[in-house]
Design an enzyme around this catalytic site. Sequence first.
Site, PDB file in Angstrom:
ATOM      1  N   SER A 177       0.837  -1.193   0.000  1.00  0.00           N
ATOM      2  CA  SER A 177       0.000   0.000   0.000  1.00  0.00           C
ATOM      3  C   SER A 177       0.880   1.254   0.000  1.00  0.00           C
ATOM      4  CB  SER A 177      -0.960  -0.037   1.187  1.00  0.00           C
ATOM      5  OG  SER A 177      -1.946   0.963   1.081  1.00  0.00           O
ATOM      6  N   ASP A 274      -8.172  -3.437  -7.497  1.00  0.00           N
ATOM      7  CA  ASP A 274      -7.740  -3.160  -6.126  1.00  0.00           C
ATOM      8  C   ASP A 274      -8.836  -2.456  -5.317  1.00  0.00           C
ATOM      9  OD1 ASP A 274      -6.546  -1.171  -4.086  1.00  0.00           O
ATOM     10  OD2 ASP A 274      -4.860  -2.510  -4.474  1.00  0.00           O
ATOM     11  N   HIS A 340      -6.599  -5.785  -1.480  1.00  0.00           N
ATOM     12  CA  HIS A 340      -5.593  -4.728  -1.346  1.00  0.00           C
ATOM     13  C   HIS A 340      -4.494  -5.212  -0.404  1.00  0.00           C
ATOM     14  CE1 HIS A 340      -3.944  -0.703  -1.398  1.00  0.00           C
ATOM     15  NE2 HIS A 340      -3.961  -0.658  -0.083  1.00  0.00           N
TER      16      HIS A 340
END
Length: 385
Positions: A177, A274, A340
């Site tokens: 991330s 995502d 994610h």
Amino acid sequence: MGRDFTGIWLPLLVLAGGLAGVWSRTQFVKMTLVEGAAKTGAVCLDGSLPGYYLGRGSGPGANNWILDLEGGGWCHDLNSCSERAKTHRGSTSYKKKRGGLSGILSNKFKLNPADFYNWNRVKVLYCDGASFGGDVMYTNGTTTIHFRGKRIWDAVVHDLLSKGLNVAKKVLLSGTSAGGLATFMHCDNFKQLLPNTTTLKCLSDAGFFLDVEDVSGMNTIRQIFKGVVALQGVEKYLDQRCTTSLENPSLCFFPQYALQYIQTPYFILNAAYDGYQLNNILVPPSMDITGAWLPCKKDLAACTQQQIVKLEGFRRKMLAALGPLRSSSGGFFINSGTRHGQSGRQTAWFSPSSPRLHNRTIAEVVGDWYFERKPAKEVGFPYSC
């Protein structure tokens, strides 16, 4: 393209029963604070010391290292950064004193067969809100916020150099991330701190955030990233070849613009749809006041045909942005899901229920890429297929 077999093995895992514990086993290690970091101003938003979780390597992997940068979004104005400073996203005071290492950081061969299980494995804790990229300080006399992500990165690396990183043979810099985005900024510069004989490669997991318009035609994420770069003084640490080539230098905070300038071998792991980007970039809540996208966000099977068209457009832009990796030593694994972050989750990284492309798990493709055993450029079919 490879077929995406996400979840097809889950029934086998359930039937196996006793195997469930094998795939959920996690190593827990104590948090290490970087003593003396405050002297160089390398502190979290609230002024607390930066830290990491370290699992020591052994045997053939004793001189190899993975540095995995933790994610956790960003803060782009004083209010959001002030609030973040009171949580685990802006202070190590709120982090767990013992952290779990799993997935790519697992120390079990059965859980991490990508040749990394016996390496020194480091989870670098995230507490700055600018992907380890800022270097300014704000104070109004009563409130002080430290935007010192770049100094935190430097302090952690130098601390690890004193613990064996200085004689590393092989190194993988990874991140998830916001941590995955950080690898785009630090990948090439990291090489300069390592021995000339060290093999360094970098991996971004769910960090390939796209500069795209949302469903209303506005570019919400561009304004957020512009705020992060301006508030936290990130621009001076962005690639200068990139910043001088664009009219808006802050755009170089987007991985798609920085990627073409990275010389270190690079791997991108991302879900084509995502979940974070779907919920916050393509369809931010402010642009879906009626909630028309809520069913689709929860389950792609509930998307309307018009919504599928938008999702496929997003996917095509992601694949187009991978261009610099297609003819280089880089690699990618773009599976047709919404998850994610996958490298740190055991069920995604390597387990009976892991996503598979050409019958290879993420762990197997990443291992093949790092050790140059097989081609490692895998893309799943579009969801509509």
